[in-house]
Design a protein around this motif. Structure first.
Motif, short mmCIF file in Angstrom:
data_model
loop_
_atom_site.label_atom_id
_atom_site.label_comp_id
_atom_site.label_asym_id
_atom_site.label_seq_id
_atom_site.Cartn_x
_atom_site.Cartn_y
_atom_site.Cartn_z
N TRP A 51 0.85 -1.19 0.00
CA TRP A 51 0.00 0.00 0.00
C TRP A 51 0.88 1.24 0.00
CZ3 TRP A 51 -0.43 -4.23 3.15
CH2 TRP A 51 0.24 -4.19 4.36
N SER A 52 0.35 2.34 -0.50
CA SER A 52 1.16 3.52 -0.80
C SER A 52 1.81 4.15 0.43
CB SER A 52 0.30 4.57 -1.52
OG SER A 52 -0.80 4.96 -0.70
N ASN A 53 1.20 4.03 1.60
CA ASN A 53 1.75 4.70 2.78
C ASN A 53 2.59 3.78 3.66
OD1 ASN A 53 -0.37 3.17 3.72
ND2 ASN A 53 -1.17 4.72 5.11
N LEU A 54 3.02 2.64 3.12
CA LEU A 54 3.89 1.77 3.92
C LEU A 54 5.20 2.49 4.22
CD1 LEU A 54 4.43 -1.30 4.92
CD2 LEU A 54 5.93 -1.34 2.93
N ASP A 55 5.60 2.49 5.48
CA ASP A 55 6.88 3.05 5.90
C ASP A 55 7.91 1.92 5.88
OD1 ASP A 55 9.09 4.14 7.19
OD2 ASP A 55 7.87 5.29 8.59
N LYS A 56 8.90 2.02 5.02
CA LYS A 56 9.87 0.94 4.87
C LYS A 56 10.74 0.74 6.10
CE LYS A 56 10.24 1.03 -0.19
NZ LYS A 56 11.18 1.03 -1.35
N THR A 57 10.81 1.73 6.97
CA THR A 57 11.63 1.60 8.18
C THR A 57 10.78 1.60 9.45
OG1 THR A 57 12.00 3.99 8.23
CG2 THR A 57 13.65 2.64 7.08
N ASP A 58 9.50 1.36 9.30
CA ASP A 58 8.61 1.23 10.46
C ASP A 58 7.39 0.42 10.05
OD1 ASP A 58 7.30 1.42 12.86
OD2 ASP A 58 6.74 3.53 12.65
N ASN A 59 7.57 -0.89 10.01
CA ASN A 59 6.46 -1.78 9.67
C ASN A 59 6.68 -3.12 10.37
OD1 ASN A 59 7.91 -3.73 7.75
ND2 ASN A 59 8.29 -1.77 6.71
N TYR A 60 5.72 -3.98 10.26
CA TYR A 60 5.71 -5.25 11.00
C TYR A 60 7.00 -6.04 10.79
CZ TYR A 60 3.86 -9.81 12.59
OH TYR A 60 3.66 -11.00 13.24
N TYR B 84 10.00 -5.12 9.26
CA TYR B 84 11.21 -4.37 9.58
C TYR B 84 11.45 -4.35 11.09
CZ TYR B 84 14.54 -0.49 9.84
OH TYR B 84 15.64 0.30 10.09
N ASN B 85 10.38 -4.09 11.85
CA ASN B 85 10.52 -3.96 13.29
C ASN B 85 10.85 -5.29 13.97
OD1 ASN B 85 10.04 -1.21 13.18
ND2 ASN B 85 7.83 -1.44 13.46
N LEU B 86 10.52 -6.39 13.35
CA LEU B 86 10.95 -7.68 13.87
C LEU B 86 12.41 -7.94 13.52
CD1 LEU B 86 7.93 -10.09 13.15
CD2 LEU B 86 8.70 -9.21 15.36
N LEU B 87 12.80 -7.66 12.29
CA LEU B 87 14.16 -7.94 11.85
C LEU B 87 15.21 -7.15 12.62
CD1 LEU B 87 13.71 -8.21 7.98
CD2 LEU B 87 14.53 -10.01 9.51
N ILE B 88 14.91 -5.90 12.99
CA ILE B 88 15.92 -5.09 13.67
C ILE B 88 16.20 -5.59 15.09
CG2 ILE B 88 15.49 -3.02 12.30
CD1 ILE B 88 13.81 -1.92 14.60
N LYS B 89 15.42 -6.55 15.57
CA LYS B 89 15.72 -7.16 16.86
C LYS B 89 16.96 -8.06 16.77
CE LYS B 89 10.92 -7.26 18.51
NZ LYS B 89 9.81 -8.13 19.00
N ASP C 45 17.65 -1.19 0.71
CA ASP C 45 18.54 -1.12 -0.45
C ASP C 45 17.79 -1.55 -1.70
OD1 ASP C 45 20.79 -1.96 -2.35
OD2 ASP C 45 21.94 -1.20 -0.64
N ASP C 46 18.09 -0.88 -2.82
CA ASP C 46 17.45 -1.25 -4.09
C ASP C 46 18.01 -2.54 -4.67
OD1 ASP C 46 15.72 0.91 -4.12
OD2 ASP C 46 17.14 2.23 -5.14
N ASP C 47 19.11 -3.02 -4.10
CA ASP C 47 19.67 -4.31 -4.49
C ASP C 47 19.70 -5.20 -3.25
OD1 ASP C 47 20.90 -6.36 -5.87
OD2 ASP C 47 22.92 -5.53 -5.62
N PRO C 48 18.52 -5.64 -2.81
CA PRO C 48 18.42 -6.31 -1.51
C PRO C 48 18.81 -7.78 -1.53
CG PRO C 48 16.27 -6.22 -2.53
CD PRO C 48 17.22 -5.51 -3.47
N ASP C 49 19.09 -8.28 -0.34
CA ASP C 49 19.24 -9.72 -0.16
C ASP C 49 17.86 -10.38 -0.09
OD1 ASP C 49 22.11 -9.47 0.22
OD2 ASP C 49 21.63 -8.65 2.20
N ILE C 50 16.92 -9.65 0.51
CA ILE C 50 15.56 -10.16 0.69
C ILE C 50 14.57 -9.09 0.27
CG2 ILE C 50 13.84 -10.97 2.35
CD1 ILE C 50 16.12 -12.11 4.01
N LEU C 51 13.60 -9.48 -0.52
CA LEU C 51 12.55 -8.57 -0.97
C LEU C 51 11.22 -8.98 -0.36
CD1 LEU C 51 11.79 -6.23 -3.04
CD2 LEU C 51 10.94 -8.08 -4.48
N PHE C 52 10.57 -8.03 0.29
CA PHE C 52 9.19 -8.21 0.74
C PHE C 52 8.28 -7.54 -0.28
CE2 PHE C 52 11.71 -8.49 4.57
CZ PHE C 52 11.10 -9.48 5.31
#
Length: 318
Positions: free
Chosen positions: A12-21, A23-28, A35-42
Motif C-alpha cells: 500500500w502507498s503509505n507503507l513506511d519501509k523503516t517502520d512496519n511489521y 522491519y521492526n521484527l528484523l531489527i531485533k 537497499d534497491d539491491d536487496p538480499d531479501i525482498l518483501f
C-alpha cells in the motif's frame, strides 16, 4: 550485529519501509538496511515491481489474493495453508502493531469501565467504505438505514458532508460499526473487525466464515450467525435497547482462545525470517518459474481486458 539488505515493493502507498511489521521484527536481530539491491525482498499484491528482483522473495497478502509460489520463496497470507514455505498472518495482525499497543487490545474491562464507555456513545451506527464492489455491504447499509439512521463517512454512500479524515476518530462515537469485508473468503480477516474494537464499539461483521477462530464470538455480531438480514437487524436493535447486553459484549476478550497469542506470533515470524536470512530456506523461485509466473499474469490481464471489452460491446441500451 549482522547487516542485511532488504526492500519493500508493491505494498500500500503509505507503507513506511523503516517502520512496519517485518522491519521492526528484523531489527531485533540484524542491522537492517533498505537497499534497491536487496538480499531479501518483501512484496505484496499492489503491483508487479517484484518481478524485477532476483533475490529471495517474501510475499505478504494485503488483499484477498493467494500466493503464487512460482514467484515467491516464502509467503505470509490469510490462508489456512500447511505448506512448509507458508505462515498464516492475516492483515489484521499488522494493524495491532500499527495502531495500538497489544496490552490495550487485550485488556479486559470491568463492568463500571464498560458502562461508562457505552454511556458516552452518542450515535447509533456507521460505516466508512470507499470500495463499492461489495453489494452485501451496501445492501445491508440501506436496509438498516430504513430502520434507524446510519452514517457513512467514506467515499461510498457518504451522508456526513464528505470523507472523514481519521476513521478511528470518527467511529469512536458510534455504538455499532458495519465491518463487512470486501469479499467473503475463508481465513480472510482484515482490520475491519478490529478497528471498532480499538474504539470500544461493536463490529457488525460479514466475511470470513471462520472468523471465530481468530476473534471471540462474544465481542462482535456475526452476520453468519443469522438466517436473514431481518434477524440480524433485530439483534442489533435488541442490543441497542438493552445496555446490559452491550456492556457484557464490551467486557468480552478480543480474541478467540484458538488464536495464536500475538507475542507468540511475533516469535514465530521472526524465527522464520531468521532462518531465511541465515540460509536455511534457500531461494526456490528460480528464474524459469518467474517467467512462467509472468506469462500467467499477462494471460490473466488479457482475459480481464477481453471481459471488459465484451461488457462494453454488449452493454444493453437504456
Amino acid at each position: 550485529m549482522r547487516e542485511i539488505k532488504v526492500n519493500f515493493v508493491d505494498f500500500w502507498s503509505n507503507l513506511d519501509k523503516t517502520d512496519n511489521y517485518f522491519y521492526n521484527l528484523l531489527i531485533k536481530k540484524y542491522k537492517v538496511v533498505i537497499d534497491d539491491d536487496p538480499d531479501i525482498l518483501f512484496y505484496s499484491c499492489y503491483g508487479r515491481e517484484y518481478l524485477k528482483y532476483k533475490c529471495t522473495r517474501i510475499f505478504f497478502a494485503g488483499e484477498n489474493v493467494r500466493p503464487d509460489f512460482m514467484a515467491c520463496d516464502f509467503a505470509f497470507s490469510f490462508d489456512f495453508n500447511k505448506r512448509e514455505n507458508h505462515f498464516r498472518l492475516p492483515l489484521y495482525s499488522l494493524y495491532i502493531d500499527h495502531h495500538r499497543k497489544l496490552e490495550e487490545v487485550m485488556a479486559l474491562k470491568t463492568r463500571e469501565e464498560a458502562k461508562a464507555i457505552w454511556n458516552l456513545k452518542s450515535k447509533f451506527c456507521c460505516m466508512v467504505v470507499s470500495n463499492g464492489d461489495s453489494p452485501e455491504r451496501l445492501d445491508f447499509f440501506k436496509n438498516l438505514s430504513k430502520i434507524k439512521r446510519v452514517d457513512s463517512g467514506g467515499g461510498i454512500l457518504n451522508n456526513v458532508g464528505g470523507k472523514v479524515a481519521d476513521k478511528l476518530e470518527f467511529i469512536k462515537d458510534y455504538k455499532f460499526v458495519i465491518s463487512f469485508e470486501n469479499k467473503k473468503q475463508i481465513g480472510y480477516t482484515t482490520e475491519k473487525i478490529l478497528e471498532p474494537i480499538f474504539t470500544d464499539s461493536i463490529p457488525i461483521y460479514w466475511g470470513n466464515e471462520l472468523v471465530n477462530e481468530d476473534f471471540n464470538s462474544g465481542r462482535f455480531i456475526n452476520h453468519n450467525d443469522f438466517d436473514s438480514q431481518e434477524a440480524l437487524i433485530n439483534r442489533i436493535l435488541e442490543i441497542d435497547n438493552n445496555d446490559e447486553l452491550a456492556i457484557k459484549m464490551l467486557m468480552e476478550p478480543t480474541f478467540s482462545t484458538n488464536k495464536l497469542p500475538h507475542e507468540e506470533e511475533h516469535i514465530r515470524v521472526l524465527d522464520i525470517l531468521c532462518r531465511i536470512v541465515e540460509g536455511d530456506k534457500k531461494p526456490v523461485a528460480k528464474q524459469f518459474w518467474i517467467h512462467i509466473h509472468r506469462f500467467k499474469l499477462e494471460l490473466y490481464s488479457v482475459k480481464q481486458n477481453f471481459k471488459r471489452y465484451l461488457k462494453t460491446f454488449f452493454k444493453p441500451e437504456k
